[in-house]
Design an enzyme around this catalytic site. Structure first.
Site, PDB file in Angstrom:
ATOM      1  N   GLU A  13      28.320  44.914 -42.591  1.00  0.00           N
ATOM      2  CA  GLU A  13      28.770  43.857 -42.261  1.00  0.00           C
ATOM      3  C   GLU A  13      28.332  43.410 -43.423  1.00  0.00           C
ATOM      4  O   GLU A  13      28.217  41.980 -44.010  1.00  0.00           O
ATOM      5  CB  GLU A  13      27.738  43.139 -41.426  1.00  0.00           C
ATOM      6  CG  GLU A  13      27.673  43.498 -39.925  1.00  0.00           C
ATOM      7  CD  GLU A  13      26.645  42.785 -39.086  1.00  0.00           C
ATOM      8  OE1 GLU A  13      26.888  41.901 -38.467  1.00  0.00           O
ATOM      9  OE2 GLU A  13      25.873  43.723 -38.658  1.00  0.00           O
ATOM     10  N   SER A 144      28.195  42.195 -35.895  1.00  0.00           N
ATOM     11  CA  SER A 144      29.575  41.572 -36.001  1.00  0.00           C
ATOM     12  C   SER A 144      31.238  41.869 -34.567  1.00  0.00           C
ATOM     13  O   SER A 144      31.849  42.199 -35.278  1.00  0.00           O
ATOM     14  CB  SER A 144      29.799  41.468 -37.147  1.00  0.00           C
ATOM     15  OG  SER A 144      29.414  40.416 -38.196  1.00  0.00           O
ATOM     16  N   TYR A 213      35.752  35.626 -37.010  1.00  0.00           N
ATOM     17  CA  TYR A 213      35.659  35.445 -39.042  1.00  0.00           C
ATOM     18  C   TYR A 213      37.355  34.919 -39.952  1.00  0.00           C
ATOM     19  O   TYR A 213      37.846  35.207 -40.771  1.00  0.00           O
ATOM     20  CB  TYR A 213      35.612  37.538 -39.896  1.00  0.00           C
ATOM     21  CG  TYR A 213      33.950  37.357 -39.554  1.00  0.00           C
ATOM     22  CD1 TYR A 213      32.867  36.143 -39.541  1.00  0.00           C
ATOM     23  CD2 TYR A 213      34.521  38.591 -38.842  1.00  0.00           C
ATOM     24  CE1 TYR A 213      31.761  36.949 -39.385  1.00  0.00           C
ATOM     25  CE2 TYR A 213      32.187  38.641 -38.146  1.00  0.00           C
ATOM     26  CZ  TYR A 213      31.047  37.862 -38.560  1.00  0.00           C
ATOM     27  OH  TYR A 213      29.797  37.994 -38.481  1.00  0.00           O
ATOM     28  N   ARG A 252      20.094  33.839 -33.072  1.00  0.00           N
ATOM     29  CA  ARG A 252      21.046  33.211 -32.120  1.00  0.00           C
ATOM     30  C   ARG A 252      20.841  34.263 -30.526  1.00  0.00           C
ATOM     31  O   ARG A 252      21.270  35.308 -31.130  1.00  0.00           O
ATOM     32  CB  ARG A 252      22.021  33.445 -32.948  1.00  0.00           C
ATOM     33  CG  ARG A 252      22.983  32.226 -32.288  1.00  0.00           C
ATOM     34  CD  ARG A 252      24.515  32.177 -32.918  1.00  0.00           C
ATOM     35  NE  ARG A 252      24.972  33.521 -33.079  1.00  0.00           N
ATOM     36  CZ  ARG A 252      25.868  35.324 -33.591  1.00  0.00           C
ATOM     37  NH1 ARG A 252      25.607  34.680 -34.537  1.00  0.00           N
ATOM     38  NH2 ARG A 252      26.646  35.739 -33.168  1.00  0.00           N
ATOM     39  N   ASP A 254      23.668  35.340 -27.955  1.00  0.00           N
ATOM     40  CA  ASP A 254      24.201  35.216 -27.220  1.00  0.00           C
ATOM     41  C   ASP A 254      24.780  35.464 -25.912  1.00  0.00           C
ATOM     42  O   ASP A 254      23.620  36.547 -24.704  1.00  0.00           O
ATOM     43  CB  ASP A 254      25.962  36.252 -27.558  1.00  0.00           C
ATOM     44  CG  ASP A 254      26.242  35.421 -29.263  1.00  0.00           C
ATOM     45  OD1 ASP A 254      25.583  34.920 -29.853  1.00  0.00           O
ATOM     46  OD2 ASP A 254      26.076  37.048 -29.746  1.00  0.00           O
ATOM     47  N   GLU A 266      22.902  39.942 -26.000  1.00  0.00           N
ATOM     48  CA  GLU A 266      21.766  39.715 -26.896  1.00  0.00           C
ATOM     49  C   GLU A 266      21.572  39.369 -27.869  1.00  0.00           C
ATOM     50  O   GLU A 266      22.108  37.674 -27.245  1.00  0.00           O
ATOM     51  CB  GLU A 266      22.920  41.081 -28.082  1.00  0.00           C
ATOM     52  CG  GLU A 266      23.918  40.387 -28.967  1.00  0.00           C
ATOM     53  CD  GLU A 266      24.725  41.452 -29.240  1.00  0.00           C
ATOM     54  OE1 GLU A 266      25.033  40.962 -30.914  1.00  0.00           O
ATOM     55  OE2 GLU A 266      25.745  41.856 -28.212  1.00  0.00           O
ATOM     56  N   ASN A 268      20.499  37.497 -32.611  1.00  0.00           N
ATOM     57  CA  ASN A 268      20.698  38.028 -33.529  1.00  0.00           C
ATOM     58  C   ASN A 268      19.084  37.462 -34.513  1.00  0.00           C
ATOM     59  O   ASN A 268      19.155  36.171 -34.457  1.00  0.00           O
ATOM     60  CB  ASN A 268      21.886  36.973 -34.275  1.00  0.00           C
ATOM     61  CG  ASN A 268      23.375  37.765 -33.455  1.00  0.00           C
ATOM     62  OD1 ASN A 268      23.860  39.740 -34.063  1.00  0.00           O
ATOM     63  ND2 ASN A 268      23.565  37.903 -32.637  1.00  0.00           N
ATOM     64  N   GLY A 272      24.731  34.140 -38.689  1.00  0.00           N
ATOM     65  CA  GLY A 272      25.973  33.733 -39.965  1.00  0.00           C
ATOM     66  C   GLY A 272      25.217  32.614 -40.392  1.00  0.00           C
ATOM     67  O   GLY A 272      25.041  31.555 -39.246  1.00  0.00           O
TER      68      GLY A 272
END
Length: 306
Positions: A13, A144, A213, A252, A254, A266, A268, A272
């Site tokens: 990443e 990602s 992305y 974050r 999800d 999951e 994070n 980002g």
């Protein structure tokens, strides 16, 4: 105040991290801070010491940055740093460990099995899981959506597992849940709070690397097209997941809302952080501009390691 920004790094990443780090450095300039960019390699300990930074902003995604390794180095060198600590970072990076913590905490998450090359646990149960296809197959410690695939035919499962094993010795085989994808960012120090929920609508129907992305490939809806009670439940579960893993500063979470309700996928710990990324979008929806968000994350990190 001098802030060393760790960006780039050695994970898959790397390119995403470079964008995050660049946005953070721009915000630091706006705040009047002295930002120093460090692209960590073998000499990262020396580079950090030579930076004489007051705090380290870890803008690394994936392995060797989001997984507790760089957090541990900062602890050893005596630098305060942003985000979660060593244990929470390591736990959240391993999707299998994360799901086990969710289960132990009574939090909803899709059924799953594990394929582990090191322990030779690629068993008959993996070839015929106790839940029907489709399956989501992904490396345990990649972000990602790298190495992820959705398998609709059980006969294709062994091939998908072998492909995921090229990225990681441990692979997660998860029950696919059809529904509405959402994400909940959580920010704060000792008293974290969930930010507004974002509904994720990938035009391809699958929220993979390209959907994340490629400009215009995904629609992000704030507030989501969901009942108020469901939105509130998502925020409560996001905060519960953040706390169950022991996260701090930011995360974050999800999730997917299927026929059986909300399920957590999951967490994070270093999402980002460009101005168009999901956490900054959610922060802006609650009245927090990007440079102010960066300032708060830095201060929460310094307070946590005081």
């Amino acid at each position: 105040m001098r802030v060393a920004v760790l960006l780039g790094g050695m994970s898959r990443e790397r390119e995403v991290s470079l964008r995050t780090g660049s946005a953070v450095l721009s915000a630091l300039s706006k705040l009047g801070y002295d930002g120093v960019a460090i692209d960590p390699g073998r000499g990262v300990a020396r580079d950090l010491m030579e930076s004489a930074a007051d705090v380290v902003f870890i803008a690394l995604h994936g392995r060797y940055g989001e997984d507790g390794t760089m957090q541990g180095l900062c602890e050893i060198l005596g630098f305060p740093y942003t985000g979660s600590g060593v244990l929470a970072s390591s736990a959240a990076m391993d999707k299998i460990f994360t799901k086990r913590i969710f289960r132990a905490s009574g939090l909803p998450t899709p059924d799953f099995l594990v394929s582990d090359e090191k322990l030779a646990v690629v068993s008959d149960r993996i070839d015929s899981p106790p839940f029907p296809p489709p399956y989501v197959v992904k490396p345990a410690s990649e972000g990602s959506s790298i190495g992820m695939s959705i398998v609709h035919d059980a006969a294709q499962l062994p091939m998908a597992i072998r492909s995921a094993h090229t990225h990681d010795a441990k692979v997660l085989v998860e029950r696919f849940v059809k529904g509405v994808e959402v994400t909940v960012a959580v920010i704060g120090g000792n008293d974290p709070m969930p930010l507004p929920v974002i509904q994720v609508l990938p035009k391809s129907g699958q929220y993979d690397y390209a959907s994340k992305y490629t400009p215009g490939a995904t629609e992000y809806i704030i507030p989501p097209r969901l009942p108020a009670a469901t939105i509130s439940d998502c925020q409560s579960l996001g905060l519960a997941a953040h706390r169950a893993l022991g996260c701090s500063g930011m995360s974050r979470v999800d999730m997917i809302i299927g026929e059986s309700g909300i399920e957590i996928l999951e967490v994070n710990t270093i999402p980002g952080m460009t101005e168009t990324s999901l956490l900054p979008k959610a922060a802006r929806a609650s009245g927090i501009e990007f440079h102010d968000l960066i300032d708060r994350i830095i201060r929460w990190g310094m307070e946590a390691r005081r």
